[in-house]
Design an enzyme around this catalytic site. Structure first.
Site, PDB file in Angstrom:
ATOM      1  N   TYR B 156       0.847  -1.191   0.000  1.00 47.23           N
ATOM      2  CA  TYR B 156       0.000   0.000   0.000  1.00 47.23           C
ATOM      3  C   TYR B 156       0.888   1.248   0.000  1.00 47.23           C
ATOM      4  O   TYR B 156       1.709   1.444   0.900  1.00 47.23           O
ATOM      5  CB  TYR B 156      -0.882  -0.066   1.244  1.00 47.23           C
ATOM      6  CG  TYR B 156      -1.620   1.182   1.666  1.00 47.23           C
ATOM      7  CD1 TYR B 156      -1.506   1.640   2.969  1.00 47.23           C
ATOM      8  CD2 TYR B 156      -2.474   1.871   0.794  1.00 47.23           C
ATOM      9  CE1 TYR B 156      -2.202   2.754   3.407  1.00 47.23           C
ATOM     10  CE2 TYR B 156      -3.170   2.986   1.225  1.00 47.23           C
ATOM     11  CZ  TYR B 156      -3.036   3.430   2.530  1.00 47.23           C
ATOM     12  OH  TYR B 156      -3.727   4.526   2.959  1.00 47.23           O
ATOM     13  N   ASP B 241      -1.590  -6.097   9.361  1.00 52.33           N
ATOM     14  CA  ASP B 241      -2.700  -5.188   9.099  1.00 52.33           C
ATOM     15  C   ASP B 241      -3.808  -6.016   8.454  1.00 52.33           C
ATOM     16  O   ASP B 241      -3.695  -6.409   7.289  1.00 52.33           O
ATOM     17  CB  ASP B 241      -2.215  -4.054   8.175  1.00 52.33           C
ATOM     18  CG  ASP B 241      -3.280  -2.984   7.964  1.00 52.33           C
ATOM     19  OD1 ASP B 241      -4.479  -3.262   8.215  1.00 52.33           O
ATOM     20  OD2 ASP B 241      -2.934  -1.875   7.526  1.00 52.33           O
ATOM     21  N   ILE B 243      -6.911  -5.164   7.767  1.00 49.67           N
ATOM     22  CA  ILE B 243      -7.968  -4.227   7.422  1.00 49.67           C
ATOM     23  C   ILE B 243      -8.949  -4.790   6.396  1.00 49.67           C
ATOM     24  O   ILE B 243     -10.092  -4.370   6.309  1.00 49.67           O
ATOM     25  CB  ILE B 243      -7.356  -2.892   6.939  1.00 49.67           C
ATOM     26  CG1 ILE B 243      -8.420  -1.807   6.845  1.00 49.67           C
ATOM     27  CG2 ILE B 243      -6.639  -3.076   5.617  1.00 49.67           C
ATOM     28  CD1 ILE B 243      -7.857  -0.444   6.456  1.00 49.67           C
ATOM     29  N   LYS B 282     -12.747  -0.610   5.393  1.00 50.34           N
ATOM     30  CA  LYS B 282     -12.873  -1.449   4.206  1.00 50.34           C
ATOM     31  C   LYS B 282     -13.963  -2.508   4.378  1.00 50.34           C
ATOM     32  O   LYS B 282     -14.813  -2.678   3.523  1.00 50.34           O
ATOM     33  CB  LYS B 282     -11.538  -2.152   3.911  1.00 50.34           C
ATOM     34  CG  LYS B 282     -10.352  -1.208   3.890  1.00 50.34           C
ATOM     35  CD  LYS B 282     -10.419  -0.206   2.758  1.00 50.34           C
ATOM     36  CE  LYS B 282      -9.236   0.750   2.811  1.00 50.34           C
ATOM     37  NZ  LYS B 282      -9.291   1.776   1.758  1.00 50.34           N
TER      38      LYS B 282
END
Lengths: 470, 499
Positions: B156, B241, B243, B282
């Protein structure tokens, strides 16, 4: 654990200070009128609980804002997805106008120069990241808000050098104190990047005078450094004089578009004026577009929830509401402060004359065994554990003189405040009989001398009372 | 690299380096696509020829379910007549522990999103300003300025800002390659770790996103277990992470590091080294509400992160609403199931649409995007200049904003991340149509296929390194001129020249 960062293992978050320890004690034994009438009364929390009814009434009358609707249509989806760090334009506009209104519309705020942050906690930290390198220093007048040790220094690596203020002139900032602080920083090999003041002051509850503001602007001009004015309490001014912002002074000195104005930054929040600390609404206002640009990007780390922005943009755009609110807020704060001051007087205690804030700066020097911070801490412990009041000792605010305490008045009901004052009176009466006998002649002479002086500070000893000039 | 002159002439009152450097990453040319979109945004009726935004990893597929819940549960809002009695308490609530019901609801939701295979302790749930705030905070807790975190690439793009900007932490990529489907291997991590140590760098940990952004792939259980064993034996941290945990399509199998912590023998995993970052941006499509979570198995980290959460607490108004919503088990179970189903369908529609244009994507079973293989459309398979050139063509001619692989630090040119969950069905259809039209129009291209072998990869790496160091700012105009002047790599009939 050595494989965590130094931030974890250091004490720089400042949370071991007595300021927070008092909170912990309160949490263990919180006062409740019915469930725990002998518990500790929280007077260490600068909250404004006096005007929720006004907001609740507004909500009841404005179902659209409350229901995430605009013109009858649901805007839930737009809000759910809105994460633009520039913020909701209508919110920034409303916030700018609210800030203008608080300053009597004498100055203007451009919404494009506002950067939203997650409370002024985040706003202050972000400004530090923008203005200071690790090891650089900001000068702060003492006493100051204990949370600054964490907010300004912890993760940024910046340093605070105190500008010592004393009760001899009502804790006002003087030129010599400023110069001394600057020199002290240089002695410590620290590069001074600016001065940070809270105006109206926490913990003093006083407003900076025009003289002080002019002094500050002249000082930062000559040293070519920044000035941050944390005006979080600007809407809590309840005296006859109106609030004078650093922006007023820049305007009066015709410095509005000058180089200096780019180094003056204002911090604001809705946590105190509107009593909404839970919503995490802070703001940075700067004339320096690079600061605005950098701070805006940094706000990614703490944006304001979009549903909160939307609700508050509707609330603050209602000018009828804002003018009624500001007016009523001032009235109620004034009454409540008076209640505290009279209650303290009945206990033979005075405080610094003030007309702003959610607290008073209380003089308990005459209750100290000795003129030391150890004695102050002893007194504080007695007040927390025996009198069952959580108040904040001056040492936690870095005050240079022992014996001063910050006592909050706007975070409880009238009845609770009365009870708190009764408890204090009982305590003072019970200890005073012991105190008069043991007071040294040196202390008596000191108290006699100081009695005569300024409008700002009233000193009351057990045997003498100076007439109230409020 | 140019040194910013922004501070010149200001004597002592200069701004900090952080404020004036480019480490926030926003001056990168990768934002050109966004800028183009902002100038000419697609709208089905009002601007049907505008640019379609496919560079934003948003989940818009299930907001209707949430909206309905809110409508049917007025007591969850402090602003409605049913909920207003809570207003003053909530408006006043700024305790950085967060509302107890909120933490419980988050722990409940996280457990359900992992199929109930693990439970989470509400007392380890710490708030932050979105995952953005969470990732920065965890770095502040685990690393000092100059310390290093390893991170699998592609990753990312905003991690460069979130992990490094204000923290001073350095990130070193662990490169993954298409030759084994960009799979992260423990061997690759070990190699990167060793290399970093040889350069005298202090590696504090490994951070990865699982499911992956931009790949959409998930780590298998064995690899995850081996990674926890690796970090334990080297006494470094593992930050995962998660997410995208609930963006797994129906039928996919997500393994959370929380499950591994439960299963691996206690002698092999030091849980004080394991930390999870989470968010509702998300999985639930609520980026505007700024709900970030740090979940750590390390008590000191929980304590420190909680103090730091003062810099990014979740609005109490939002906490209350979500506390109510996420403790409604019926809603949560239905939401997770429906979201998973809709994402799977959308992904299927998108990838089959791409197949019609002879475009394949990396096989993935999660995420809000697909990792599209456009290597065959590059003028020069080995060059990132070609990738940027192709990207500009996609923006300007095909009118889609997609994200080039180089913006994710991918070491191989030609990969693009394309988001598919941030638009309605009609818009997706238009996007696919445009792609199909563009490809068929240029079907007579004669681009030579560059073979992919070690030498090429090394050349790529060297070129990429040089390119990055030079902080090359490529404009389309300059690329076009380069294309015209460079000696005949490209066939004279190549459509890219004509474009």
């Amino acid at each position: 654990m050595k494989h965590l960062s130094t931030k974890v293992t250091s004490n720089a978050h400042g949370q071991d200070s007595s300021y927070f320890l008092g909170w912990e004690e309160y949490e263990k034994n919180p006062y409740d009128e019915i469930k725990n009438p002998n518990g500790i009364i929280q007077m260490g929390l600068a909250e404004n609980q006096l005007c929720f009814d006004l907001i609740e009434t507004w909500l009841a009358k404005n179902p659209d804002a409350a229901g995430l609707k605009k013109d009858g249509h649901s805007i839930f989806k737009e809000l759910a997805l809105f994460q633009d760090y520039h913020g909701l334009p209508e919110f920034k506009k409303a916030l700018a106008e609210f800030m203008e209104e608080i300053r009597g519309n004498r100055v203007t705020f451009d919404p494009r120069k506002i950067v939203l942050a997650a409370g002024s906690t985040s706003a202050n930290e972000t400004l530090m990241f923008c203005l200071a390198e690790p090891g650089d220093a900001f000068l702060l007048p003492t006493p100051y808000y204990p949370g600054f040790d964490r907010d300004l220094k912890w993760r940024t690596g910046a340093e605070i050098v105190p500008i010592h203020c004393s009760s001899s002139n009502g804790f006002q900032i003087t030129e010599s104190a400023l110069q001394q602080a600057y020199q002290q920083a240089q002695k410590l090999d620290l590069k001074v990047k600016g001065v940070l003041v809270t105006n109206p002051s926490n913990p003093l509850g006083t407003m900076l005078t025009r003289k002080e503001l002019n002094l500050l602007v002249d000082f930062i001009t000559s040293k070519n450094i920044h000035l941050i004015s944390d005006e979080i309490y600007s809407g809590t001014v309840f005296g006859f004089e109106h609030f004078v912002s650093v922006m007023d002074v820049l305007k009066d000195k015709k410095l509005e578009n000058s180089e200096v104005s780019k180094r003056v930054h204002v911090v604001y929040s809705l946590s105190k004026d509107l009593g909404l600390p839970g919503f995490r609404v802070g703001a940075i206002y700067s004339n320096d577009e690079m600061v605005v640009s950098a701070a805006t990007k940094m706000s990614s780390f703490g944006l304001v929830s979009s549903q909160t922005q939307y609700l508050l943009s509707a609330l603050l755009s209602d000018k009828k509401f804002t003018s009624t609110y500001l007016d009523e807020n001032q009235k109620r704060l004034k009454i409540r402060q008076k209640q505290l001051v009279s209650g303290l007087e009945a206990a033979g205690v005075t405080c610094l004359k003030s007309n702003a804030g959610l607290f008073c700066w209380v003089d308990m020097r005459h209750l100290l065994d000795t003129n030391t911070f150890e004695a102050e801490l002893e007194l504080w412990k007695k007040i927390v554990y025996e009198v069952k009041l959580n108040i904040s000792p001056g040492s936690s605010c870095h005050c240079t003189e022992p014996g001063w305490f910050r006592v909050c008045f706007a975070n409880m009901s009238e009845d609770t405040l009365d009870l708190a004052m009764e408890r204090l009176k009982e305590y003072v009466e019970s200890t005073d009989s012991r105190r008069v006998i043991s007071k040294s002649s040196h202390e008596r002479i000191k108290s006699l001398r100081k009695r005569t002086v300024s409008n700002w500070v009233f000193r009351v000893s057990w045997t003498d009372r100076v007439p109230d000039e409020r | 690299m140019e040194i910013p002159e922004k501070n010149s002439g200001r004597g002592g009152a200069i701004l900090s380096k952080i404020a004036t450097n480019d480490q926030h990453g926003e001056n990168s040319e990768y934002f050109d696509g966004w800028k183009a979109y902002d100038k000419d945004p697609f709208h089905l009726s009002r601007n049907p020829h505008g640019i379609i935004q496919m560079g934003l990893a948003e989940n818009q597929l299930c907001l209707d379910l949430i909206k309905d819940w809110i409508k049917n549960n007025p007591q969850a809002s402090i602003c409605t007549p049913e909920g207003a009695h809570q207003f003053s308490d909530i408006a006043n609530f700024q305790d950085y522990h967060g509302l107890k019901e909120f933490r419980q609801a988050i722990a409940n939701f996280m457990g359900k999103a992992r199929g109930g295979r693990v439970t989470f302790d509400p007392d380890r749930v710490v708030m932050s300003g979105g995952a953005t705030g969470a990732n920065e905070t965890i770095m502040f807790c685990l690393a000092d300025p100059g310390d290093v975190f390893l991170i699998p690439s592609p990753y990312y793009a905003a991690f460069d800002r979130d992990l490094r900007w204000r923290t001073g932490v350095e990130i070193i990529p662990v490169h993954c390659s298409s030759s084994d489907n960009f799979k992260l291997t423990v061997e690759a991590v070990e190699w990167a770790y060793k290399k970093a140590q040889e350069s005298n760098k202090k590696v504090k940990g490994l951070i990865l996103t699982n499911p992956s952004n931009p790949l959409g792939t998930m780590l298998d259980k064995e690899t995850l277990k081996n990674l926890t064993r690796f970090v334990t034996s080297n006494n470094i941290h593992l930050v995962v992470d998660e997410i995208y945990a609930a963006t797994v399509f129906a039928g996919g199998n997500f393994v959370s590091v929380a499950e591994v912590v439960d299963e691996v023998d206690i002698s092999e995993v030091n849980v004080d080294l394991i930390h999870i970052v989470y968010s509702l941006s998300k999985d639930m499509g609520l980026p505007g509400f700024r709900v970030g979570i740090i979940y750590s198995y390390n008590d000191s980290v929980v304590s420190c992160a909680r103090k730091m959460s003062s810099f990014g607490l979740v609005s109490s108004q939002t906490q209350l609403m979500l506390a109510s919503m996420l403790s409604d088990d019926r809603f949560v179970e239905n939401f997770l199931m429906e979201s998973s189903r809709r994402l799977g369908i959308r992904h299927g529609v998108f990838t089959s649409g791409l197949k019609k244009a002879d475009i394949t994507c990396l096989t993935s079973k999660a995420g809000l995007f697909a990792w599209m293989d456009l290597r065959h459309l590059l003028r020069d398979r080995d060059s990132f200049e070609s990738e940027i050139e192709l990207w500009h063509i996609i923006i300007d001619k095909v009118k889609l904003n997609v994200s080039p692989g180089s913006s994710f630090r991918c070491t191989e040119p030609g990969w693009f991340r394309v988001c598919f969950a941030n638009m309605d069905d009609d818009t997706l259809h238009v996007a696919l149509q445009r792609i199909q039209d563009f490809v068929s129009k240029n079907n007579n291209k004669l681009v030579e296929k560059a073979s992919v072998h070690d030498q090429t990869i090394q050349n790529n790496n060297a070129k990429k390194q040089k390119w990055r160091q030079g902080n090359l700012r490529l404009s389309f105009r300059r690329l076009y001129e380069d294309g015209l002047s460079s000696p005949g790599i490209m066939s004279p009939h190549s459509p890219l020249l004509r474009a």
